[in-house]
Design a protein around this motif. Structure first.
Motif, PDB file in Angstrom:
ATOM      1  N   ASN A  67       0.830  -1.214   0.000  1.00 34.89           N
ATOM      2  CA  ASN A  67       0.000   0.000   0.000  1.00 34.89           C
ATOM      3  C   ASN A  67       0.859   1.256   0.000  1.00 34.89           C
ATOM      4  O   ASN A  67       0.579   2.212  -0.728  1.00 34.89           O
ATOM      5  CB  ASN A  67      -0.931  -0.010   1.221  1.00 34.89           C
ATOM      6  N   LEU A  68       1.915   1.236   0.814  1.00 38.91           N
ATOM      7  CA  LEU A  68       2.790   2.417   0.879  1.00 38.91           C
ATOM      8  C   LEU A  68       3.539   2.618  -0.438  1.00 38.91           C
ATOM      9  O   LEU A  68       3.740   3.749  -0.884  1.00 38.91           O
ATOM     10  CB  LEU A  68       3.769   2.287   2.050  1.00 38.91           C
ATOM     11  N   GLU A  69       3.930   1.501  -1.044  1.00 39.47           N
ATOM     12  CA  GLU A  69       4.638   1.607  -2.325  1.00 39.47           C
ATOM     13  C   GLU A  69       3.751   2.308  -3.353  1.00 39.47           C
ATOM     14  O   GLU A  69       4.220   3.123  -4.148  1.00 39.47           O
ATOM     15  CB  GLU A  69       5.042   0.202  -2.788  1.00 39.47           C
ATOM     16  N   ARG A  70       2.449   1.997  -3.309  1.00 35.51           N
ATOM     17  CA  ARG A  70       1.506   2.654  -4.227  1.00 35.51           C
ATOM     18  C   ARG A  70       1.376   4.145  -3.898  1.00 35.51           C
ATOM     19  O   ARG A  70       1.281   4.974  -4.803  1.00 35.51           O
ATOM     20  CB  ARG A  70       0.116   1.989  -4.153  1.00 35.51           C
ATOM     21  N   THR A  71       1.390   4.490  -2.604  1.00 31.96           N
ATOM     22  CA  THR A  71       1.302   5.934  -2.264  1.00 31.96           C
ATOM     23  C   THR A  71       2.545   6.655  -2.791  1.00 31.96           C
ATOM     24  O   THR A  71       2.443   7.799  -3.242  1.00 31.96           O
ATOM     25  CB  THR A  71       1.160   6.198  -0.738  1.00 31.96           C
ATOM     26  N   GLY A  72       3.688   5.972  -2.756  1.00 27.94           N
ATOM     27  CA  GLY A  72       4.915   6.558  -3.316  1.00 27.94           C
ATOM     28  C   GLY A  72       4.750   6.808  -4.805  1.00 27.94           C
ATOM     29  O   GLY A  72       5.141   7.868  -5.319  1.00 27.94           O
ATOM     30  N   ASP A  73       4.175   5.844  -5.513  1.00 23.82           N
ATOM     31  CA  ASP A  73       3.936   6.005  -6.959  1.00 23.82           C
ATOM     32  C   ASP A  73       3.016   7.193  -7.229  1.00 23.82           C
ATOM     33  O   ASP A  73       3.228   7.960  -8.176  1.00 23.82           O
ATOM     34  CB  ASP A  73       3.288   4.740  -7.533  1.00 23.82           C
ATOM     35  N   LEU A  74       1.978   7.318  -6.392  1.00 23.21           N
ATOM     36  CA  LEU A  74       1.016   8.409  -6.600  1.00 23.21           C
ATOM     37  C   LEU A  74       1.667   9.766  -6.331  1.00 23.21           C
ATOM     38  O   LEU A  74       1.421  10.739  -7.060  1.00 23.21           O
ATOM     39  CB  LEU A  74      -0.218   8.194  -5.711  1.00 23.21           C
ATOM     40  N   ALA A  75       2.520   9.817  -5.289  1.00 23.52           N
ATOM     41  CA  ALA A  75       3.257  11.065  -5.019  1.00 23.52           C
ATOM     42  C   ALA A  75       4.179  11.391  -6.188  1.00 23.52           C
ATOM     43  O   ALA A  75       4.323  12.553  -6.593  1.00 23.52           O
ATOM     44  CB  ALA A  75       4.049  10.925  -3.715  1.00 23.52           C
ATOM     45  N   LYS A  76       4.793  10.336  -6.737  1.00 24.57           N
ATOM     46  CA  LYS A  76       5.676  10.538  -7.898  1.00 24.57           C
ATOM     47  C   LYS A  76       4.869  11.078  -9.083  1.00 24.57           C
ATOM     48  O   LYS A  76       5.318  11.988  -9.783  1.00 24.57           O
ATOM     49  CB  LYS A  76       6.345   9.201  -8.266  1.00 24.57           C
ATOM     50  N   ASN A  77       3.673  10.498  -9.273  1.00 24.25           N
ATOM     51  CA  ASN A  77       2.822  10.977 -10.381  1.00 24.25           C
ATOM     52  C   ASN A  77       2.475  12.457 -10.221  1.00 24.25           C
ATOM     53  O   ASN A  77       2.446  13.210 -11.199  1.00 24.25           O
ATOM     54  CB  ASN A  77       1.526  10.162 -10.449  1.00 24.25           C
ATOM     55  N   ILE A  78       2.208  12.862  -8.973  1.00 19.53           N
ATOM     56  CA  ILE A  78       1.902  14.287  -8.714  1.00 19.53           C
ATOM     57  C   ILE A  78       3.131  15.140  -9.076  1.00 19.53           C
ATOM     58  O   ILE A  78       3.021  16.159  -9.773  1.00 19.53           O
ATOM     59  CB  ILE A  78       1.493  14.496  -7.240  1.00 19.53           C
ATOM     60  N   ALA A  79       4.309  14.675  -8.610  1.00 25.01           N
ATOM     61  CA  ALA A  79       5.534  15.446  -8.872  1.00 25.01           C
ATOM     62  C   ALA A  79       5.831  15.511 -10.368  1.00 25.01           C
ATOM     63  O   ALA A  79       6.270  16.554 -10.883  1.00 25.01           O
ATOM     64  CB  ALA A  79       6.706  14.816  -8.117  1.00 25.01           C
ATOM     65  N   LYS A  80       5.581  14.427 -11.088  1.00 26.37           N
ATOM     66  CA  LYS A  80       5.856  14.397 -12.532  1.00 26.37           C
ATOM     67  C   LYS A  80       5.037  15.449 -13.288  1.00 26.37           C
ATOM     68  O   LYS A  80       5.494  15.989 -14.301  1.00 26.37           O
ATOM     69  CB  LYS A  80       5.501  13.011 -13.093  1.00 26.37           C
TER      70      LYS A  80
END
Lengths: 263, 234
Positions: free
Chosen positions: B94-107
């Motif tokens: 679950n946390l790994e997915r939140t990291g991906d979502l944060a990355k998507n926001i930053a991208k």
């Protein structure tokens, strides 16, 4: 204190009903007022640390404790509604009905055939030699040993490997058509492969017999049994479906024991 | 009775896993915080750093996978230990997915210049504050195996959903009204959606925390056996 019936199987009539069982060795009380039902054609495991009373309780189920000097029992153990501690009960047929397999394989110093034939002979289960041979073959097939020994039935049972000897003892037990088989640490002297064979055999045997096993190996209890009872200091702490005991036990003592926090 | 295992090395392995999952949770929360700061400040350089931070999250996830696998294989964990390990493994996903979502926001910030007005900024900050609060609360709840605190996340997630609905509705209205910064509005819609999903992952971690403590699995009794079988075979 723990319920005496596993939670999801209360509609099945138990084959063994233990009521307020107390066992004493002299002045020392080894079993404290345990009530417990055993379900038919099910593998039930007794677990707990050394000295918790699990083997004492197991031996109470076919009155093997009678042979221990100073051992005294209170309460009732009913098998098919008959109190096995009633004065009229003859322990010889009782022990044929409730067979036992011990920790160390203990074949008689006789041939493989005679080891298995001994029980049926003394209990008069075969009228002819052909009937006796059939019983021996069926028992050896039932214990998964037939293919390995069929060509050397006249050889000494003591010449078999440890695992084969234990399966010979199981054949000897089932040859007298028991209803219940008690197993006291049946794999503790065996290697992992022989242990796996006994465990597979137990699963097969549970289709026809009620099996109660005492084991120090919690993994073994988890692998083979449907019900597990946890004993501690002579008390029955918890008795439930094995899955429940090993994933979400109710009592903190059970949890601490099975997770390796004491023992 | 002692809470320690007889085997001290087993305790060390479980403690290591707990330290790693807490570290991973804190890293994710920080990454989300930085990603939102980048959106608000429209700082593409800082956003690039946030994107690269996801590698650390993925590395911790991989480490947790290996350690969990080893403990299961070597220690045969049972009862609360087994549930703890399963939960750490699940929470790491679950946390790994939140990291991906944060990355998507930053991208989004790496690739685009956003023009965010005061109203949008206000709604974005309210939503991201609520999401971050839930995530940090659930990390604390799991760290302390605090079932009561984990229970509070479910109501708190409804607030997140409401804030997301409010923000996205306002953005949709702007699209309908042919807003001059329609590209920004579209990206903000994605960001709002990413934040709402992070909130869902926090809720999953809350459910897992309750399972770790009590053994109760949410959603288990939604269907009876017959219904479940029928759905599986449909």
């Amino acid at each position: 204190m723990a319920s005496n019936s596993p939670s999801d199987t209360q509609e099945i009539d138990p084959v063994v009903v233990c009521k307020n069982v107390n066992v004493f060795y002299g002045d020392k009380q080894a079993i404290n007022n345990i009530s417990l039902d055993i379900l038919p054609k099910t593998i039930t495991a007794f677990i707990g640390p050394s000295g918790c009373g699990k083997s004492t309780f197991l031996r109470a189920l076919n009155r093997m404790n009678d042979t221990i000097e100073g051992c005294r029992m209170e309460g009732e153990i009913l098998i098919d509604n008959t109190n096995i501690y009633h004065p009229d009960i003859d322990v010889v047929p009782l022990r044929a009905r409730v067979g036992m397999v011990f920790q160390k394989p203990n074949p008689f110093p006789k041939s493989i055939f005679d080891n298995v034939a001994y029980g049926p002979k003394i209990h008069g289960l075969a009228k002819t030699n052909a009937e006796l041979a059939d019983i021996v073959e069926n028992a050896l097939r039932g214990s998964g040993l037939w293919e390995e020994v069929k060509d050397r039935l006249d050889q000494p049972g003591t010449g078999l490997s440890g695992g084969q000897q234990q399966r010979l003892c199981i054949a000897r037990t089932i040859a007298v058509a028991p209803e219940i088989i008690l197993m006291d640490e049946p794999c503790s002297a065996l290697d992992p492969i022989a242990t796996a064979k006994i465990e597979a055999l137990m699963t097969d045997l549970a289709k026809d017999f009620t099996i109660i096993i005492v084991t120090h190996s919690m993994q073994q209890a988890a692998r083979v049994s449907k019900k597990t009872a946890f004993f501690h200091l002579g008390d029955l702490i918890e008795y439930d479906n094995t899955e429940t005991i090993f994933t979400n036990p109710t009592d903190s003592k059970t949890q601490d024991y099975i997770t390796g926090r004491f023992g | 009775m002692s809470n320690d295992h007889i085997l001290g090395t087993y305790d060390e392995e479980l403690t290591n896993l707990q330290i790693l999952i807490t570290k991973m949770g804190n890293e994710c929360a920080e990454m989300i915080r930085q990603a939102i700061d980048c959106v608000i400040s429209n700082d593409s350089n800082a956003a690039k750093q946030v994107v690269s931070r996801d590698k650390l999250i993925n590395a911790i996830n991989a480490e947790i996978t290996v350690l969990s696998q080893n403990v299961i294989a070597l220690r045969s964990p049972m009862a609360n230990d087994l549930r703890l390990i399963l939960t750490i493994f699940q929470n790491a996903l679950n946390l790994e997915r939140t990291g991906d979502l944060a990355k998507n926001i930053a991208k989004i910030i790496v690739k685009n210049d956003l023009v965010i007005d005061a109203s949008a900024r206000d709604k974005l900050e309210k939503l991201s504050d609520a999401v971050l609060q839930n995530l940090t609360d659930v990390i604390t709840a799991f760290n302390g195996l605090d079932e009561a605190k984990a229970q509070t996340i479910f109501d708190a997630d409804k607030i997140v959903d409401d804030l997301h609905d409010d923000f996205s509705s306002s953005l949709m209205l702007r699209i309908k009204n042919d807003d001059a910064h329609s590209e920004t509005v579209m990206h903000l819609l994605f960001i709002s959606r990413h934040l709402e999903r992070i909130g869902d992952h926090a809720k999953n971690i809350a459910e897992a925390t309750i399972y770790a403590v009590s053994g109760e699995i949410n959603q288990l009794d939604v269907f009876d056996d017959v219904q479940f079988e029928a759905l599986l075979n449909a």
